[in-house]
Design a protein around this motif. Structure first.
Motif: not given
Length: 129
Positions: A76-88, A96-100
């Protein structure tokens, strides 16, 4: 192996005591605090029932999204980092399915009577039918 009773049984017994024995005898502020305690125990009951499987499913989705392994927390930390820095972004396949699904699981534990959660759950059931 733990001896009986199990944690879920203990939580249930205390919640039922609060709701069926203590709360009817309480008034005002004390009754309010007993309701809060009973609601907290109900959340713990749902977490004990739902979290083990849903955490495993969440970790599997994260491994697929990130292409790496780790604990649920680390993923989850890695996902947050990827979203935060725009990689995802929401355009990333599966994100989107995962977050939902993760949000729906959290609502199933914390707020299962929340109207929007019940509508979303009904919609998913209709799509699966």
């Amino acid at each position: 192996m733990q001896d009986q009773p199990a944690a879920k049984d203990l939580v249930l017994a205390v919640r039922e005591f609060l709701e069926n024995v203590a709360m009817p005898k309480l008034e005002g502020h004390d009754a309010f605090h007993a309701r809060v305690a009973a609601n907290a125990l109900a959340i713990v009951e749902r977490e004990l029932a739902i979290a083990p499987d849903s955490n495993a499913e969440e970790a599997a989705r994260l491994r697929g999204l990130l292409g790496e392994d780790g604990s649920l927390h680390d993923l989850n930390v890695k996902l947050c980092d990827a979203i935060s820095d725009g990689r995802m972004t929401l355009d990333t396949q599966g994100l989107a399915d995962h977050l939902w699904l993760t949000t729906l699981t959290k609502l199933a534990i914390d707020q299962p009577r929340y109207a929007a959660y019940r509508r979303a759950k009904d919609t998913i059931a209709e799509l699966d039918a």
